[in-house]
Design an enzyme around this catalytic site. Sequence first.
Site, PDB file in Angstrom:
ATOM      1  N   HIS A  77      46.878  85.791  -0.868  1.00 24.01           N
ATOM      2  CA  HIS A  77      47.536  86.746   0.039  1.00 24.01           C
ATOM      3  C   HIS A  77      47.357  88.153  -0.534  1.00 24.01           C
ATOM      4  O   HIS A  77      47.991  88.503  -1.523  1.00 24.01           O
ATOM      5  CB  HIS A  77      49.020  86.352   0.139  1.00 24.01           C
ATOM      6  CG  HIS A  77      49.851  87.256   0.991  1.00 24.01           C
ATOM      7  ND1 HIS A  77      51.234  87.187   0.987  1.00 24.01           N
ATOM      8  CD2 HIS A  77      49.520  88.242   1.873  1.00 24.01           C
ATOM      9  CE1 HIS A  77      51.703  88.092   1.832  1.00 24.01           C
ATOM     10  NE2 HIS A  77      50.700  88.742   2.375  1.00 24.01           N
ATOM     11  N   GLY A  99      62.187  86.300  -3.894  1.00 20.27           N
ATOM     12  CA  GLY A  99      63.638  86.198  -3.985  1.00 20.27           C
ATOM     13  C   GLY A  99      64.434  86.965  -2.950  1.00 20.27           C
ATOM     14  O   GLY A  99      65.637  87.152  -3.100  1.00 20.27           O
ATOM     15  N   ASP A 110      56.324  83.181   5.034  1.00 21.89           N
ATOM     16  CA  ASP A 110      56.326  83.590   3.631  1.00 21.89           C
ATOM     17  C   ASP A 110      57.489  84.554   3.397  1.00 21.89           C
ATOM     18  O   ASP A 110      57.500  85.648   3.960  1.00 21.89           O
ATOM     19  CB  ASP A 110      54.983  84.264   3.326  1.00 21.89           C
ATOM     20  CG  ASP A 110      54.835  84.714   1.884  1.00 21.89           C
ATOM     21  OD1 ASP A 110      55.702  84.388   1.053  1.00 21.89           O
ATOM     22  OD2 ASP A 110      53.824  85.397   1.597  1.00 21.89           O
ATOM     23  N   GLY A 111      58.427  84.118   2.566  1.00 25.03           N
ATOM     24  CA  GLY A 111      59.531  84.980   2.184  1.00 25.03           C
ATOM     25  C   GLY A 111      60.882  84.368   2.511  1.00 25.03           C
ATOM     26  O   GLY A 111      61.188  84.115   3.673  1.00 25.03           O
ATOM     27  N   GLY A 112      61.645  84.061   1.472  1.00 24.41           N
ATOM     28  CA  GLY A 112      62.998  83.540   1.675  1.00 24.41           C
ATOM     29  C   GLY A 112      63.046  82.129   2.238  1.00 24.41           C
ATOM     30  O   GLY A 112      64.047  81.734   2.848  1.00 24.41           O
ATOM     31  N   SER A 156      54.553  79.647  -4.303  1.00 23.64           N
ATOM     32  CA  SER A 156      54.025  80.958  -4.679  1.00 23.64           C
ATOM     33  C   SER A 156      54.091  81.150  -6.185  1.00 23.64           C
ATOM     34  O   SER A 156      55.167  81.103  -6.787  1.00 23.64           O
ATOM     35  CB  SER A 156      54.824  82.065  -3.991  1.00 23.64           C
ATOM     36  OG  SER A 156      54.447  83.307  -4.558  1.00 23.64           O
ATOM     37  N   MET A 175      48.104  91.751  -0.574  1.00 26.29           N
ATOM     38  CA  MET A 175      48.985  92.844  -0.142  1.00 26.29           C
ATOM     39  C   MET A 175      48.447  94.108  -0.798  1.00 26.29           C
ATOM     40  O   MET A 175      49.031  94.654  -1.740  1.00 26.29           O
ATOM     41  CB  MET A 175      50.428  92.546  -0.564  1.00 26.29           C
ATOM     42  CG  MET A 175      51.066  91.466   0.304  1.00 26.29           C
ATOM     43  SD  MET A 175      52.537  90.771  -0.454  1.00 26.29           S
ATOM     44  CE  MET A 175      51.770  89.559  -1.506  1.00 26.29           C
ATOM     45  N   HIS A 210      49.860  79.401  -3.457  1.00 29.90           N
ATOM     46  CA  HIS A 210      49.875  80.709  -2.799  1.00 29.90           C
ATOM     47  C   HIS A 210      49.878  81.788  -3.876  1.00 29.90           C
ATOM     48  O   HIS A 210      50.742  81.802  -4.752  1.00 29.90           O
ATOM     49  CB  HIS A 210      51.130  80.817  -1.933  1.00 29.90           C
ATOM     50  CG  HIS A 210      51.219  82.081  -1.131  1.00 29.90           C
ATOM     51  ND1 HIS A 210      50.574  82.253   0.069  1.00 29.90           N
ATOM     52  CD2 HIS A 210      51.887  83.242  -1.362  1.00 29.90           C
ATOM     53  CE1 HIS A 210      50.840  83.455   0.550  1.00 29.90           C
ATOM     54  NE2 HIS A 210      51.645  84.081  -0.304  1.00 29.90           N
ATOM     55  N   GLY A 225      58.469  80.413  -3.024  1.00 30.37           N
ATOM     56  CA  GLY A 225      58.388  80.785  -4.436  1.00 30.37           C
ATOM     57  C   GLY A 225      59.620  80.334  -5.191  1.00 30.37           C
ATOM     58  O   GLY A 225      59.623  79.283  -5.846  1.00 30.37           O
ATOM     59  N   MET A 280      55.104  87.292   8.066  1.00 29.70           N
ATOM     60  CA  MET A 280      55.989  87.570   6.926  1.00 29.70           C
ATOM     61  C   MET A 280      57.441  87.458   7.381  1.00 29.70           C
ATOM     62  O   MET A 280      57.835  88.043   8.389  1.00 29.70           O
ATOM     63  CB  MET A 280      55.741  88.977   6.376  1.00 29.70           C
ATOM     64  CG  MET A 280      54.412  89.165   5.658  1.00 29.70           C
ATOM     65  SD  MET A 280      54.122  88.049   4.271  1.00 29.70           S
ATOM     66  CE  MET A 280      55.532  88.346   3.205  1.00 29.70           C
TER      67      MET A 280
HETATM   68  C1  DX5 Z   1      56.585  88.404  -0.872  1.00 26.59           C
HETATM   69  C2  DX5 Z   1      55.458  87.466  -1.231  1.00 26.59           C
HETATM   70  C3  DX5 Z   1      55.904  86.065  -1.231  1.00 26.59           C
HETATM   71  C4  DX5 Z   1      56.891  85.713  -2.303  1.00 26.59           C
HETATM   72  C5  DX5 Z   1      57.826  84.693  -1.729  1.00 26.59           C
HETATM   73  O1  DX5 Z   1      56.126  89.695  -0.919  1.00 26.59           O
HETATM   74  O2  DX5 Z   1      54.396  87.595  -0.313  1.00 26.59           O
HETATM   75  O3  DX5 Z   1      54.823  85.146  -1.251  1.00 26.59           O
HETATM   76  O4  DX5 Z   1      56.295  85.200  -3.466  1.00 26.59           O
HETATM   77  O5  DX5 Z   1      58.837  84.455  -2.641  1.00 26.59           O
HETATM   78  P1  DX5 Z   1      60.192  83.737  -2.249  1.00 26.59           P
HETATM   79  O6  DX5 Z   1      59.844  82.386  -1.730  1.00 26.59           O
HETATM   80  O7  DX5 Z   1      60.942  83.706  -3.536  1.00 26.59           O
HETATM   81  O8  DX5 Z   1      60.857  84.589  -1.190  1.00 26.59           O
HETATM   82 ZN    ZN Z   2      52.750  85.881  -0.092  1.00 26.57          ZN
END
Ligand code: DX5
Ligand code: ZN
Length: 234
Positions: free
Chosen positions: A84, A163, A193-195, A26, A86, A51, A215, A155
Amino acid sequence: MPSGALRDSYALVIVPNFNERVIAPSLLAADFSKIGEEVGRAVQAGADWMHLDVMDGHFVDNISFGPAIVQTVDKASDVFLDVHLMISRPDHYLQRFIDAGSDLITVHVEAGHDVAETLRRIRAAGRQAGLALNPATPISAVEPFLGQIDLLLCMTVVPGFGGQAFMPEVLEKISAAASLREQGGHTFHIEVDGGIDAVTVAPCYKAGANAIVAGSSTFRAPDMAAAISAIRNA
Ligand code: DX5
Ligand code: ZN
């Protein structure tokens, strides 16, 4: 994305392979002062997709970047762009993200739009269509659209910020999505996606996810290639 005729022929032949592991770093966790170089670094390190997290300050409590940055990344590299959105009105901004060179556009089922129509428009433009759902949204919310998508994004954090800690309670929903995919004879990717890191990705693979967004654990790793390889082979 490739341009012109090559791009159009790509659009015709792409069929999602949900058995293939796809790692998508990401950009949100990259150094924004040198976006082109950061994309190159990710590709060199083995990224399959990039991403790109677009946040409008309404759908989520953060503002990231818009179509101009998507276009910057598209010009910097041939890498597949997993965009993505949002944002509250994906239908209103859709054409700009198509024009910016997105290869796959994911919209949220919770956003204010005619979901079926937005997905239809993405595919009509020759791009792949993704549908995302937040941790609190039940799988039943996306069921009517499973025949219209190339990717389902589950998600694994409440979206808005990089983070955050992985939410294991989403695993059950990933398994349910994989079962529905099998029952319906669908071929969409299941993305998380996420963590996500080399530890949290393992139960996601087991539940049926194959497209992995990461990310912090990739861009901020001391050795990005090692980090991507560890996530791929977990
Ligand atoms: C969260 C985003 C993610 C984010 C993930 O709102 O959609 O794509 O960049 O970041 P990490 O991998 O650091 O959780
Ligand atoms: Zn994302």
